[in-house]
Design an enzyme around this catalytic site. Structure first.
Site, PDB file in Angstrom:
ATOM      1  N   GLN A 192      34.853  16.374  50.495  1.00  0.00           N
ATOM      2  CA  GLN A 192      36.533  15.182  50.460  1.00  0.00           C
ATOM      3  C   GLN A 192      36.292  14.068  49.411  1.00  0.00           C
ATOM      4  OE1 GLN A 192      33.802  16.236  52.877  1.00  0.00           O
ATOM      5  NE2 GLN A 192      33.883  16.430  55.479  1.00  0.00           N
ATOM      6  N   ASP A 233      30.092   7.197  60.912  1.00  0.00           N
ATOM      7  CA  ASP A 233      30.890   7.978  61.717  1.00  0.00           C
ATOM      8  C   ASP A 233      30.335   7.825  63.365  1.00  0.00           C
ATOM      9  OD1 ASP A 233      31.056  10.067  59.147  1.00  0.00           O
ATOM     10  OD2 ASP A 233      33.174  11.006  61.082  1.00  0.00           O
ATOM     11  N   ASN A 243      26.485   9.574  58.583  1.00  0.00           N
ATOM     12  CA  ASN A 243      27.817   9.607  57.713  1.00  0.00           C
ATOM     13  C   ASN A 243      28.194  10.804  57.504  1.00  0.00           C
ATOM     14  OD1 ASN A 243      30.230   8.197  56.905  1.00  0.00           O
ATOM     15  ND2 ASN A 243      29.749   8.533  54.911  1.00  0.00           N
ATOM     16  N   LYS A 244      28.487  11.299  56.825  1.00  0.00           N
ATOM     17  CA  LYS A 244      29.020  12.725  55.772  1.00  0.00           C
ATOM     18  C   LYS A 244      27.276  12.675  55.271  1.00  0.00           C
ATOM     19  CE  LYS A 244      31.536  14.683  55.571  1.00  0.00           C
ATOM     20  NZ  LYS A 244      31.376  15.630  56.937  1.00  0.00           N
TER      21      LYS A 244
HETATM   22  C1  LIG Z   1      36.713   6.762  57.993  1.00  0.00           C
HETATM   23  S1  LIG Z   1      35.513   7.603  59.093  1.00  0.00           S
HETATM   24  C2  LIG Z   1      35.209   8.525  57.793  1.00  0.00           C
HETATM   25  C3  LIG Z   1      34.561   9.521  57.899  1.00  0.00           C
HETATM   26  O1  LIG Z   1      34.116  11.237  58.280  1.00  0.00           O
HETATM   27  C4  LIG Z   1      33.864  11.764  57.342  1.00  0.00           C
HETATM   28  O2  LIG Z   1      33.719  13.095  58.122  1.00  0.00           O
HETATM   29  P1  LIG Z   1      34.278  14.231  58.654  1.00  0.00           P
HETATM   30  O3  LIG Z   1      35.446  14.415  56.234  1.00  0.00           O
HETATM   31  O4  LIG Z   1      33.966  15.477  58.522  1.00  0.00           O
HETATM   32  O5  LIG Z   1      35.525  14.154  58.819  1.00  0.00           O
HETATM   33  C5  LIG Z   1      33.333  11.340  56.843  1.00  0.00           C
HETATM   34  O6  LIG Z   1      31.354  11.135  57.038  1.00  0.00           O
HETATM   35  C6  LIG Z   1      32.999  10.200  56.109  1.00  0.00           C
HETATM   36  O7  LIG Z   1      32.851   8.902  56.225  1.00  0.00           O
END
Ligand SMILES: CSC[C@H]1O[C@H](OP(=O)(O)O)[C@H](O)[C@@H]1O
Length: 346
Positions: A192, A233, A243-244
């Site tokens: 990401q 998250d 979080n990620k």
């Molecule tokens: C603004 S929330 C973004 C948050 O979500 C992402 O997870 P994913 O890409 O798996 O939906 C990641 O944890 C980001 O920090």
């Protein structure tokens, strides 16, 4: 760019699995396709999946109404299907609970679909306003300009309805001359950072340096960054943050190098039912995401894989949490409790 757009009976999603190579859009005309898009991370990011699920419920309600079905009886099943797409981001359950509460506020069944659509539009509009407020409050972090800030994953406009949370703070700080550059972790396994954060920042002309996740420590050791900011998250009442995957490692490294570690998140990411992060559900995803790279299998067939999509950073490693209500400083349990009180315990 807009990750989500609603026009009457269609939810149009920017397909984030195709970025940065191509700008592709997915037209969702039923809740099942919305659910698939959330599972596949075609739409992703805690606030974005909350908003997408809200409109998925509207599409489900329209279908039930068109078939003459009893919405009050059958809509909970649609909500359940959408809820079961991804377990970690609390924004998903927050949005669906808020949407289902509409049923209690509408007396006539004939008005349910319109009322649901109005609520989903409100959720989308509020996210825009909330991110703008987070970005403004984030300026407080930079009394003195810094050379560079590191971020992990993507907490930008793509992860929200617009502007972003962590990247919203970065955008505002850049516009006010407070930061000179962003270091973006690629964020294995789904990249990401490399695919989405770099793309967003380059679109805005913000200087960005891409690094692999295992370079973060050396970049800090070499004093190439003076702060870290990430999204979230799910945040527990004591300030523990899910979080990620990889965020916890970055937070440990930041503490080791005396670098402030910031989290930017709306109140809709706070889970007021959880005292600590110990019970935050951590999504585990398919092994192919780790065993392959760019569609190319890189590990021997049959290898055992552990693929948690998130981790939990303990509140002790967090310097501040930036919300639409202002910058929260430790002790987070006190700061969060006072916001809860201010909002009437909601
Ligand atoms: C603004 S929330 C973004 C948050 O979500 C992402 O997870 P994913 O890409 O798996 O939906 C990641 O944890 C980001 O920090």
């Amino acid at each position: 760019m807009k990750s989500i757009q609603w026009s009457n009976d269609c939810l149009c999603l920017l397909n984030q699995t195709a970025l940065p190579g191509s700008l592709e859009y997915i037209d969702c005309r039923d809740h099942r396709r919305v659910g698939e898009a959330i599972k596949r991370l075609e739409v992703r990011g805690a606030p974005a999946i909350g908003a997408a699920a809200a409109f998925g419920l509207v599409l489900g309600a329209r279908e039930l109404a068109a078939n003459g079905e009893n919405l009050r009886m059958l809509l909970p099943q649609v909500a359940e299907e959408l809820l079961n797409t991804r377990p970690t981001a609390v924004n998903l359950s927050w949005a669906l609970k808020r949407m289902m509460a509409v049923l209690d506020s509408v007396s006539s069944d004939a008005d349910i679909v319109v009322a649901l659509e109005q609520e989903a539009v409100a959720i989308m509009e509020e996210d825009r306003q909330v991110n703008a407020a987070i970005s403004r409050h984030g300026l407080e972090l930079f009394e003195q300009p810094i050379h560079a800030i590191l971020t992990h994953c993507n907490a930008g406009a793509l992860a929200t309805v617009e502007y972003g949370t962590a990247l919203g703070v970065i955008r505002q700080a850049w516009a006010n001359g407070k930061i000179g550059r962003v270091f973006a972790d690629e964020t294995r396994p789904l990249l990401q950072g490399a695919r989405l954060t770099v793309w967003e920042l380059m679109q805005d002309g913000i200087p960005v340096t891409l690094i692999t996740d295992n370079m973060a420590g050396w970049v800090m050791k070499k004093q190439m960054v003076q702060a870290v900011i990430v999204g979230a998250d799910r945040i527990a009442l004591n300030g523990d943050v899910a979080n990620k995957i990889g965020t916890y490692s970055v937070a440990v490294l930041a503490q080791k190098h005396n670098i402030p570690f910031y989290v930017a998140a709306p109140l809709s990411t706070f889970d007021f039912s959880l005292q600590t992060g110990d019970s935050i559900p951590i999504e585990e995803r398919d092994s192919c995401e780790v065993a392959a790279f760019g569609g190319q299998v890189v590990a021997p067939a049959g290898v055992e894989v552990f693929n948690p999509a998130f981790d939990v950073t303990p509140h002790e490693l967090i310097t501040a949490i930036i919300t639409e209500h202002g910058v929260l400083r430790p002790p987070f349990c006190t700061a969060i409790a006072s916001i809860q009180k201010e909002k009437g315990g909601k």
